[in-house]
Design an enzyme around this catalytic site. Structure first.
Site, PDB file in Angstrom:
ATOM      1  N   MET A  56       0.852  -1.201   0.000  1.00 36.80           N
ATOM      2  CA  MET A  56       0.000   0.000   0.000  1.00 36.80           C
ATOM      3  C   MET A  56       0.884   1.246   0.000  1.00 36.80           C
ATOM      4  SD  MET A  56      -3.055  -1.220   2.594  1.00 36.80           S
ATOM      5  CE  MET A  56      -2.009  -2.171   3.704  1.00 36.80           C
ATOM      6  N   CYS A 107      -2.273  -1.347  -9.910  1.00 40.18           N
ATOM      7  CA  CYS A 107      -2.437   0.005  -9.375  1.00 40.18           C
ATOM      8  C   CYS A 107      -3.056   0.924 -10.427  1.00 40.18           C
ATOM      9  CB  CYS A 107      -1.088   0.552  -8.923  1.00 40.18           C
ATOM     10  SG  CYS A 107      -1.201   2.223  -8.244  1.00 40.18           S
ATOM     11  N   LYS A 123       0.685  -9.483  -9.095  1.00 34.68           N
ATOM     12  CA  LYS A 123      -0.534  -8.994  -8.444  1.00 34.68           C
ATOM     13  C   LYS A 123      -1.315  -8.204  -9.474  1.00 34.68           C
ATOM     14  CE  LYS A 123      -2.420  -6.789  -4.330  1.00 34.68           C
ATOM     15  NZ  LYS A 123      -3.383  -5.825  -4.897  1.00 34.68           N
ATOM     16  N   HIS A 161      -6.690  -9.036  -7.154  1.00 35.51           N
ATOM     17  CA  HIS A 161      -7.635  -8.083  -6.576  1.00 35.51           C
ATOM     18  C   HIS A 161      -8.927  -8.245  -7.369  1.00 35.51           C
ATOM     19  CE1 HIS A 161      -8.381  -3.737  -4.974  1.00 35.51           C
ATOM     20  NE2 HIS A 161      -9.495  -4.420  -5.065  1.00 35.51           N
ATOM     21  N   ASN A 163      -7.732 -10.979  -3.070  1.00 40.32           N
ATOM     22  CA  ASN A 163      -7.556  -9.687  -2.425  1.00 40.32           C
ATOM     23  C   ASN A 163      -8.751  -8.808  -2.795  1.00 40.32           C
ATOM     24  OD1 ASN A 163      -5.718  -6.788  -3.384  1.00 40.32           O
ATOM     25  ND2 ASN A 163      -6.172  -7.322  -1.283  1.00 40.32           N
ATOM     26  N   GLY A 164      -9.086  -7.890  -1.901  1.00 38.04           N
ATOM     27  CA  GLY A 164     -10.139  -6.925  -2.203  1.00 38.04           C
ATOM     28  C   GLY A 164     -11.319  -7.032  -1.256  1.00 38.04           C
ATOM     29  N   ARG A 175      -6.489  -2.616   3.518  1.00 40.10           N
ATOM     30  CA  ARG A 175      -6.828  -1.544   4.467  1.00 40.10           C
ATOM     31  C   ARG A 175      -7.243  -2.054   5.841  1.00 40.10           C
ATOM     32  NH1 ARG A 175     -11.012   1.283   0.844  1.00 40.10           N
ATOM     33  NH2 ARG A 175     -10.978  -0.795  -0.075  1.00 40.10           N
TER      34      ARG A 175
END
Length: 338
Positions: A14, A96, A135, A167, A207-208, A235
């Site tokens: 992150m 990203c 990723k 993700h 992920n996510g 997060r």
């Protein structure tokens, strides 16, 4: 423990958050989870201050370096440097969505160029002996995720890549901010499970939007004969880091007590003392701890003390002691009232 066992739980890369101090703090909560650096671009590794960009403490292992870029030669050279620094894995960012990333032709926009991603991964694999991983998102903009995800994964698998962290959202490069891209596009967990079902030989992490250890356990459970290999928390791990204290017991099956917030701070303390003696500013470390007491009595006072008092000239670990004492006092008052 092998790195594939470690990746049963990973803390996501992150930007502006998962720096070396954050990772050392997270390691105080879980001895097992795989930690990731912030994304570092390949040109930065080649031309920048490497110690500042790549330096880390041995206690962080296992730890992966995430690179950004789309030039196979640069990525190979950066990966080689990362391996020499001691990273346990080299990961390529294909997810990203920031403007800076789009203008540089890397990150999520690479979902449109699966063959280029494969060329990059082939170069990285050739350059290093540690695992080279991807990723990615499930797609960008108007792509059909069922097509774009499989195209990216299959192209990379064809050059020998075996590990993918997905993700489970699209990235909308037109019309959504990076922040909105973390929440607005709908999650498609079923597609990630389908990927694992149809490519069972690959190591697939999801992920996510995974917000708790309960949710992590649910994703790792076998459903209709499909079992994902890992979960990546983002997060939630940052804003409520105390949940990581349950990971070694719940996700790795260790016969250990959960690491509570106070124990984690005791573990982190020697690291903080060492960095303070080197001239690292206290707020650089304290900022990653603000969510540690989330949901506990005294949490607000804990955050306030760490935010306000760490910036005072000469502030040291006594500030941390005051913040901890505020929580202990609040919990004592609650217990008395009960």
């Amino acid at each position: 423990m092998s790195i594939n066992q470690a990746r049963r739980l990973a803390v996501a890369p992150m930007m502006d958050w998962t720096d070396r101090h954050c990772r050392a703090f997270h390691r105080a909560l879980t001895t097992r989870a795989l930690l990731y650096t912030e994304m570092v671009t390949a040109p930065a590794v080649l031309h920048g201050d490497r110690e500042r960009l790549l330096g880390f403490d041995a206690l962080e292992h296992p730890v992966a370096l995430q690179l950004g870029g789309s030039d196979p030669g640069q990525l190979a050279e950066a990966a080689k440097i990362g391996q020499a620094f001691g990273y346990d894995e080299i990961n390529l960012n294909v997810g990203c969505p920031s403007d800076r990333v789009q203008s540089g032709r890397f990150g999520a926009c690479l979902m449109r160029e699966p063959e280029l991603v494969a060329d990059c991964m082939a170069a990285i694999r050739e350059a290093v002996s540690v695992p080279a991983t991807v990723k990615c998102r499930i797609g960008v903009d108007d792509q059909d995720p069922a097509v774009s995800l499989f195209a990216t994964v299959d192209a990379c698998a064809a050059v020998g890549v075996e590990v993918f962290i997905v993700h489970a959202r699209k990235a909308w490069l037109k019309g959504l901010s990076p922040k909105e891209n973390r929440d607005v596009p709908p999650l498609d967990y079923a597609l990630v499970r389908r990927l694992k079902r149809e490519r069972p030989h690959l190591n697939i992490s999801i992920n996510g939007g995974i917000a708790s250890m309960d949710a992590a356990e649910a994703h790792l459970a076998e459903i209709d004969g499909v079992k994902l290999d890992g979960v990546m928390l983002g997060r939630a791990a940052y804003h409520e880091p105390a949940i990581l204290g349950q990971a070694d017991r719940r996700l790795y099956g260790e016969a250990v007590a959960d690491t509570d917030a106070f124990a984690a701070l005791d573990r982190y303390r020697p690291y903080m003392a060492a960095r303070l003696s080197e001239g690292v500013a206290l707020p650089a470390m304290a900022r990653h701890m603000l969510g540690l007491m989330h949901g506990r009595p005294g949490a607000r006072a804990f955050r306030r003390i760490l935010t306000v008092e760490t910036i005072q000239p000469g502030a040291g670990l006594e500030v941390l002691d005051r913040a901890v004492e505020a929580v202990r006092e609040a919990e004592a008052h609650r217990d008395e009232a009960a």
